[in-house]
Design a protein around this motif. Structure first.
Motif, PDB file in Angstrom:
ATOM      1  N   PRO A   1       0.795  -1.238   0.000  1.00 33.80           N
ATOM      2  CA  PRO A   1       0.000   0.000   0.000  1.00 33.80           C
ATOM      3  C   PRO A   1       0.826   1.286   0.000  1.00 33.80           C
ATOM      4  O   PRO A   1       0.446   2.264  -0.641  1.00 33.80           O
TER       5      PRO A   1
ATOM      6  N   ASN B   1      -7.643   2.693  -7.115  1.00 35.01           N
ATOM      7  CA  ASN B   1      -7.124   3.525  -6.030  1.00 35.01           C
ATOM      8  C   ASN B   1      -6.392   2.634  -5.007  1.00 35.01           C
ATOM      9  O   ASN B   1      -5.248   2.296  -5.205  1.00 35.01           O
ATOM     10  N   MET B   2      -7.076   2.201  -3.930  1.00 37.63           N
ATOM     11  CA  MET B   2      -6.428   1.336  -2.931  1.00 37.63           C
ATOM     12  C   MET B   2      -7.109  -0.021  -2.795  1.00 37.63           C
ATOM     13  O   MET B   2      -6.668  -0.864  -2.014  1.00 37.63           O
ATOM     14  N   ASP B   3      -8.177  -0.246  -3.562  1.00 38.81           N
ATOM     15  CA  ASP B   3      -9.010  -1.431  -3.351  1.00 38.81           C
ATOM     16  C   ASP B   3      -8.941  -2.415  -4.512  1.00 38.81           C
ATOM     17  O   ASP B   3      -8.888  -2.006  -5.683  1.00 38.81           O
ATOM     18  N   THR B   4      -8.992  -3.701  -4.196  1.00 35.89           N
ATOM     19  CA  THR B   4      -9.101  -4.727  -5.224  1.00 35.89           C
ATOM     20  C   THR B   4     -10.533  -4.764  -5.728  1.00 35.89           C
ATOM     21  O   THR B   4     -11.470  -4.949  -4.944  1.00 35.89           O
ATOM     22  N   VAL B   5     -10.718  -4.581  -7.047  1.00 37.10           N
ATOM     23  CA  VAL B   5     -12.075  -4.511  -7.605  1.00 37.10           C
ATOM     24  C   VAL B   5     -12.358  -5.641  -8.586  1.00 37.10           C
ATOM     25  O   VAL B   5     -13.509  -5.828  -8.989  1.00 37.10           O
TER      26      VAL B   5
ATOM     27  N   ILE C   1      -6.681  -3.254  -9.275  1.00 35.50           N
ATOM     28  CA  ILE C   1      -6.818  -2.353  -8.124  1.00 35.50           C
ATOM     29  C   ILE C   1      -7.387  -1.023  -8.615  1.00 35.50           C
ATOM     30  O   ILE C   1      -6.967  -0.502  -9.650  1.00 35.50           O
TER      31      ILE C   1
END
Length: 464
Positions: A144, A173-177, A171
């Motif tokens: 991160p 931004n900061m999230d796994t999508v 990813i």
């Protein structure tokens, strides 16, 4: 805090997002230019038709060259991904910015990434009030603290490392999508995100760093470009879809009336892997022969640069940051040593002078290019035959964790001239007359060799 320092440094030069233009004694204001860098992954010098007439047609990329400036002798500092990308974004040689190795989650290489003290292009643009987005491959750290949003990008969407490294996940931004990822849709998804960002930011200056996954293995293209065929047809389909993507971005900029106020760059991060095309040069990715480090480079910005011009002066990726910052009137920190220079005069054809260019591998500088001369500072890597009966790609498509067509290239599909063994240690080549690096002239021109060694030591001393 680093970002606040950048903002203070650039605020003086970025008032109201405008640049002064003086013509015939009169001054008027121009909007600050948008900047779009389209970076392909492992694209060889000979894979687009404006560099190789024998290649499949790439009309949209070719149009950039027709409307802009194409470089014939443009280099990256390493023949592989992460160090090259860090240099592009910082303007600094890998031994200076410290990224000399590729992070790889599936190999347990997790604790390396771009140092927080490095100032990226994204941070400089942020400090000048630009909106910034990184799309695609990052490869400057996947923990991160290394994410793009920590290094100057307001937004990020993509795979944090190479598309053959598990886990292949997108990813935002900061999230796994997204996991798993159908790589046949990657180029289209990245292009869609790019168009959306441009649309949303058309009224304010923006920096878009579009770092495509292709044509890094595993190759994959959407059904609009590939249905079935062998690895060569798959490769051609991937290149056609990348060309389509360039056309979509260019057309969107034109549709919104901002193309002429956009600095648009197209390039690759290093030479090709198996199945690619070096354009006849020796070597491939992971080697310091021309096929590994000489890449296509096109810049379009008709407000400042000519159209349809070809530049033969050797330049390299550390030049990109200082050139773009000068064009955008954004000041860089004089305390931070940059290894590139503003090459606007070279792009305009007003100068043919450039300092020596160096390439490296691992932690060692391997070559110096000075004018037409190239010297290997140590014995180069030569070709080794691969036993195709026992060769397997552990990072190849498996239908579950890596989803891509199975028709991938193998070591049988060497992308360039094979570097067969040559006698000697420090090999000297005249690239103007011997672009395929076949005739060692170190014995014939010892004074040139010694002069280049001195320049190498000067550069090496500057790193300490």
């Amino acid at each position: 805090m680093k970002t606040s320092q950048i903002q203070i440094a650039t605020a003086i030069f970025s008032s109201v997002f405008c640049l002064p233009l003086i013509s015939d004694g009169k001054s008027k204001l121009l909007k600050k230019p948008n900047v779009v860098i389209i970076l392909t992954d492992d694209m060889g010098y000979g894979e687009i038709s404006c560099y190789n007439k024998k290649q499949i047609k790439t009309p949209n990329i070719d149009r950039l060259a027709t409307e802009g400036v194409r470089f014939t002798d443009f280099y990256v500092p390493t023949p592989y991904c992460a160090p090259s990308r860090a240099t592009l974004l910082t303007g600094r040689f890998p031994l200076r910015h410290g990224m000399v190795q590729n992070p790889a989650p599936d190999a347990g290489i997790n604790d390396i990434g771009l140092n927080a003290g490095e100032v990226t292009m994204g941070e400089l643009f942020q400090g000048a009030g630009y909106h910034t987005k990184c799309i695609g491959k990052w490869h400057l750290g996947h923990k991160p603290e290394y994410f793009p949003v920590k290094h100057g990008f307001d937004e990020y969407y993509g795979i944090l490392y190479s598309n053959d490294m598990r886990p292949v996940q997108i990813i935002e931004n900061m999230d796994t999508v997204e996991y798993p990822v159908d790589q046949r849709l990657l180029t289209q998804k990245y292009t869609s995100k790019a168009l959306d960002f441009i649309q949303r930011n058309q009224h304010s200056p923006f920096f878009l760093y579009l770092a495509h996954a292709m044509p890094h293995k595993p190759l994959a293209a959407s059904a609009d470009f590939y249905s079935k065929g062998d690895h060569q047809e798959l490769y051609n389909s991937v290149i056609r879809e990348l060309d389509w993507s360039v056309g979509e971005v260019t057309n969107k900029l034109k549709e919104l009336g901002i193309l002429e106020n956009t600095i648009l760059i197209f390039m690759s991060d290093n030479g090709p892997w198996y199945g690619g095309n070096t354009g006849g040069f020796k070597g491939m990715k992971a080697t310091n022969w021309e096929g590994g480090t000489r890449v296509p480079f096109i810049i379009r910005y008709p407000q400042q640069f000519p159209q349809g011009k070809t530049i033969t002066t050797p330049c390299w990726s550390p030049d990109i940051l200082p050139t773009i910052m000068k064009l955008s009137n954004i000041k860089t920190d004089s305390k931070i040593k940059l290894d590139g220079q503003n090459i606007s005069a070279i792009i305009k054809g007003k100068s043919g002078d450039h300092p020596p260019i160096f390439t490296m591998k691992n932690t060692t500088i391997r070559t110096i290019r000075d004018g037409k001369w190239k010297l290997f500072l140590s014995k180069p890597d030569f070709y080794h035959e691969v036993n195709l009966k026992t060769w397997t790609d552990e990072r190849g498509p498996d239908g579950t964790t890596i989803i891509a067509p199975m028709a991938q290239a193998t070591p049988a599909d060497y992308p360039g001239l094979k570097p067969e063994k040559m006698a000697g240690e420090m090999l000297l080549f005249d690239l103007e007359n011997d672009p395929t690096e076949c005739t060692d002239l170190s014995g014939k021109y010892p004074q040139i060799k010694e002069k280049m060694i001195r320049k190498y030591h000067d550069f090496l001393n500057s790193l300490h």
